[in-house]
Design an enzyme around this catalytic site. Structure first.
Site, PDB file in Angstrom:
ATOM      1  N   LYS A  11      53.788  43.968  36.511  1.00 33.50           N
ATOM      2  CA  LYS A  11      53.891  45.304  35.924  1.00 33.50           C
ATOM      3  C   LYS A  11      55.269  45.936  36.204  1.00 33.50           C
ATOM      4  CE  LYS A  11      48.859  46.115  36.090  1.00 33.50           C
ATOM      5  NZ  LYS A  11      47.758  47.053  36.487  1.00 33.50           N
ATOM      6  N   TYR A  51      44.705  47.266  26.856  1.00 35.41           N
ATOM      7  CA  TYR A  51      43.713  47.871  27.745  1.00 35.41           C
ATOM      8  C   TYR A  51      42.633  48.633  26.965  1.00 35.41           C
ATOM      9  CZ  TYR A  51      46.129  46.857  32.198  1.00 35.41           C
ATOM     10  OH  TYR A  51      46.677  46.250  33.302  1.00 35.41           O
ATOM     11  N   ASN A 114      50.301  49.136  40.563  1.00 36.47           N
ATOM     12  CA  ASN A 114      49.700  48.112  41.427  1.00 36.47           C
ATOM     13  C   ASN A 114      50.181  46.690  41.149  1.00 36.47           C
ATOM     14  OD1 ASN A 114      48.242  47.698  39.110  1.00 36.47           O
ATOM     15  ND2 ASN A 114      46.219  48.030  40.013  1.00 36.47           N
ATOM     16  N   HIS A 117      48.701  42.470  36.842  1.00 35.57           N
ATOM     17  CA  HIS A 117      47.422  42.384  36.118  1.00 35.57           C
ATOM     18  C   HIS A 117      46.991  40.926  36.128  1.00 35.57           C
ATOM     19  CE1 HIS A 117      44.429  42.283  32.919  1.00 35.57           C
ATOM     20  NE2 HIS A 117      45.090  41.241  32.464  1.00 35.57           N
ATOM     21  N   GLU A 128      43.242  37.729  25.959  1.00 40.66           N
ATOM     22  CA  GLU A 128      44.510  38.306  26.420  1.00 40.66           C
ATOM     23  C   GLU A 128      45.680  37.356  26.164  1.00 40.66           C
ATOM     24  OE1 GLU A 128      43.903  39.468  30.514  1.00 40.66           O
ATOM     25  OE2 GLU A 128      42.486  41.045  29.946  1.00 40.66           O
TER      26      GLU A 128
END
Ligand code: RTP
Ligand code: MG
Length: 135
Positions: A11, A51, A114, A117, A128
């Protein structure tokens, strides 16, 4: 044990921290092979579509804002039990709760920023991977 593929995203926070290589080493040392990769600046449409399962959640806008805040590194990981193995390497969603030595414990700052993913199931991984890499 089954050879699986899973989708991983480093990320914007972790890309900005210059730790792509350190995170790649964790995949490699765990026996996961990087079989496709692309660096990308996500559009809002990219992030919202990716998402979409979370679109009714209170954190959705913050999540999308964060995911478009800088480039991400997207990769397909392949190996035995790749989906679960990657989730174990990542650690819990909230880095404060993540086990010592996990990617999120070592590189993430908050539940929003965070670091990584990872697909949470084989079926999700297929969807995905197709989302970013086609068939
Ligand atoms: P990811 O999809 O990014 O791998 O994360 P995850 O499976 O561990 O967590 P998930 O439930 O799928 O949530 C997606 C991302 O939304 C943010 N989040 N914020 N404030 C909150 O309660 C909350 N819950 C989730 C996190 O950044 C999480 O990675
Ligand atoms: Mg998730």
């Amino acid at each position: 044990m089954a050879i699986e593929r899973t989708l991983s995203i480093i990320k914007p926070d972790a890309v900005a921290k210059n730790v792509i290589g350190q995170i790649y080493s964790r995949f490699e040392n765990a026996g996961l092979k990087i079989v496709a990769a692309q660096m990308k600046q996500l559009s809002r449409e990219d992030a919202e579509g990716f998402y979409a399962a979370h679109k009714e959640r209170g954190f959705f806008k913050d999540l999308v804002d964060f995911m478009v805040s800088g480039p991400v590194m997207i990769q397909v990981l392949e190996g035995e039990n790749a989906v679960l193995k990657n989730r174990e390497l990542m650690g819990a969603t909230d880095p404060k709760k993540a086990d010592k030595g996990t990617i999120r414990a070592d590189f993430a700052d908050s539940i929003d920023a965070n670091a990584v993913h990872g697909s949470d199931a084989v079926e999700a991984a297929q969807v995905e991977i197709a989302y970013f890499f086609g068939k």
